[in-house]
Motif scaffolding. Structure first.
Motif, mmCIF file in Angstrom:
data_model
loop_
_atom_site.group_PDB
_atom_site.id
_atom_site.type_symbol
_atom_site.label_atom_id
_atom_site.label_comp_id
_atom_site.label_asym_id
_atom_site.label_seq_id
_atom_site.Cartn_x
_atom_site.Cartn_y
_atom_site.Cartn_z
ATOM 1 N N LYS A 2 0.849 -1.180 0.000
ATOM 2 C CA LYS A 2 0.000 0.000 0.000
ATOM 3 C C LYS A 2 0.889 1.236 0.000
ATOM 4 N N ARG A 3 0.554 2.186 -0.820
ATOM 5 C CA ARG A 3 1.347 3.414 -0.899
ATOM 6 C C ARG A 3 1.351 4.127 0.445
ATOM 7 N N ASN A 4 2.527 4.613 0.833
ATOM 8 C CA ASN A 4 2.625 5.368 2.074
ATOM 9 C C ASN A 4 3.513 6.610 1.919
ATOM 10 N N ASN A 62 2.946 7.721 7.300
ATOM 11 C CA ASN A 62 2.259 7.787 6.024
ATOM 12 C C ASN A 62 2.187 9.247 5.600
ATOM 13 N N CYS A 64 1.183 9.994 2.452
ATOM 14 C CA CYS A 64 0.279 9.946 1.312
ATOM 15 C C CYS A 64 -1.069 10.526 1.724
ATOM 16 N N LYS A 65 -1.610 11.389 0.882
ATOM 17 C CA LYS A 65 -2.918 11.965 1.180
ATOM 18 C C LYS A 65 -3.994 10.919 0.987
ATOM 19 N N MET A 66 -5.000 10.969 1.833
ATOM 20 C CA MET A 66 -6.122 10.021 1.749
ATOM 21 C C MET A 66 -7.097 10.506 0.686
ATOM 22 N N LYS A 67 -7.567 9.573 -0.116
ATOM 23 C CA LYS A 67 -8.580 9.878 -1.118
ATOM 24 C C LYS A 67 -9.959 9.654 -0.512
ATOM 25 N N LYS A 68 -10.948 10.223 -1.147
ATOM 26 C CA LYS A 68 -12.315 10.065 -0.681
ATOM 27 C C LYS A 68 -12.680 8.579 -0.695
ATOM 28 N N ASP A 70 -11.242 6.268 1.180
ATOM 29 C CA ASP A 70 -10.175 5.442 1.744
ATOM 30 C C ASP A 70 -10.337 5.345 3.254
ATOM 31 N N LYS A 71 -9.983 4.196 3.780
ATOM 32 C CA LYS A 71 -10.010 4.006 5.221
ATOM 33 C C LYS A 71 -8.646 4.350 5.803
ATOM 34 N N PRO A 72 -8.607 4.949 6.991
ATOM 35 C CA PRO A 72 -7.320 5.324 7.606
ATOM 36 C C PRO A 72 -6.506 4.121 8.009
#
Length: 72
Positions: A2-4, A62, A64-68, A70-72
Protein backbone atom coordinates in the motif's frame (compact mmCIF):
# COMPACT_ATOMS: atom_id res chain seq x y z
CA UNK A 1 2.13 -2.95 -0.96
CA UNK A 2 0.00 0.00 0.00
CA UNK A 3 1.35 3.41 -0.90
CA UNK A 4 2.62 5.37 2.07
CA UNK A 5 4.59 8.19 0.40
CA UNK A 6 3.16 11.49 -0.75
CA UNK A 7 4.07 13.41 -3.88
CA UNK A 8 6.45 15.86 -2.16
CA UNK A 9 8.22 13.02 -0.36
CA UNK A 10 8.78 11.21 -3.67
CA UNK A 11 10.09 14.35 -5.37
CA UNK A 12 12.52 15.09 -2.53
CA UNK A 13 13.87 11.51 -2.53
CA UNK A 14 14.31 11.49 -6.31
CA UNK A 15 16.08 14.87 -6.22
CA UNK A 16 18.47 13.67 -3.50
CA UNK A 17 19.23 10.55 -5.57
CA UNK A 18 20.05 12.67 -8.63
CA UNK A 19 22.31 14.95 -6.58
CA UNK A 20 24.17 11.94 -5.14
CA UNK A 21 24.59 10.46 -8.63
CA UNK A 22 25.99 13.74 -9.94
CA UNK A 23 28.42 14.08 -7.03
CA UNK A 24 29.74 10.59 -7.70
CA UNK A 25 29.82 11.11 -11.48
CA UNK A 26 31.90 14.28 -11.16
CA UNK A 27 34.14 12.50 -8.63
CA UNK A 28 33.41 14.90 -5.78
CA UNK A 29 32.68 11.80 -3.70
CA UNK A 30 34.94 8.77 -4.09
CA UNK A 31 35.77 5.44 -2.53
CA UNK A 32 33.59 3.46 -0.13
CA UNK A 33 31.41 6.48 0.63
CA UNK A 34 30.50 6.75 -3.05
CA UNK A 35 29.31 3.13 -3.14
CA UNK A 36 27.30 3.54 0.05
CA UNK A 37 25.64 6.72 -1.20
CA UNK A 38 24.90 5.13 -4.59
CA UNK A 39 23.13 2.29 -2.77
CA UNK A 40 21.10 4.84 -0.80
CA UNK A 41 20.31 6.69 -4.04
CA UNK A 42 19.13 3.46 -5.66
CA UNK A 43 16.79 2.79 -2.72
CA UNK A 44 15.49 6.37 -2.93
CA UNK A 45 14.74 5.99 -6.65
CA UNK A 46 13.04 2.64 -6.11
CA UNK A 47 10.86 3.93 -3.27
CA UNK A 48 10.04 7.08 -5.26
CA UNK A 49 8.84 5.05 -8.22
CA UNK A 50 6.78 2.59 -6.16
CA UNK A 51 5.43 5.09 -3.62
CA UNK A 52 6.15 2.63 -0.82
CA UNK A 53 8.81 2.92 1.88
CA UNK A 54 9.35 -0.16 4.08
CA UNK A 55 10.69 1.98 6.94
CA UNK A 56 7.54 4.07 6.90
CA UNK A 57 5.59 0.84 7.26
CA UNK A 58 7.68 -0.27 10.23
CA UNK A 59 7.22 3.02 12.04
CA UNK A 60 3.59 3.51 11.01
CA UNK A 61 4.28 6.68 9.03
CA UNK A 62 2.26 7.79 6.02
CA UNK A 63 2.78 10.96 3.98
CA UNK A 64 0.28 9.95 1.31
CA UNK A 65 -2.92 11.96 1.18
CA UNK A 66 -6.12 10.02 1.75
CA UNK A 67 -8.58 9.88 -1.12
CA UNK A 68 -12.32 10.07 -0.68
CA UNK A 69 -13.59 6.70 0.50
CA UNK A 70 -10.18 5.44 1.74
CA UNK A 71 -10.01 4.01 5.22
CA UNK A 72 -7.32 5.32 7.61
Amino acid sequence: MKRNMGRIDKIVRFTIAVVIALLVYYELIEGALAYILLAVAAVFVLTSLTGFCPLYGLFGLNSCKMKKGDKP
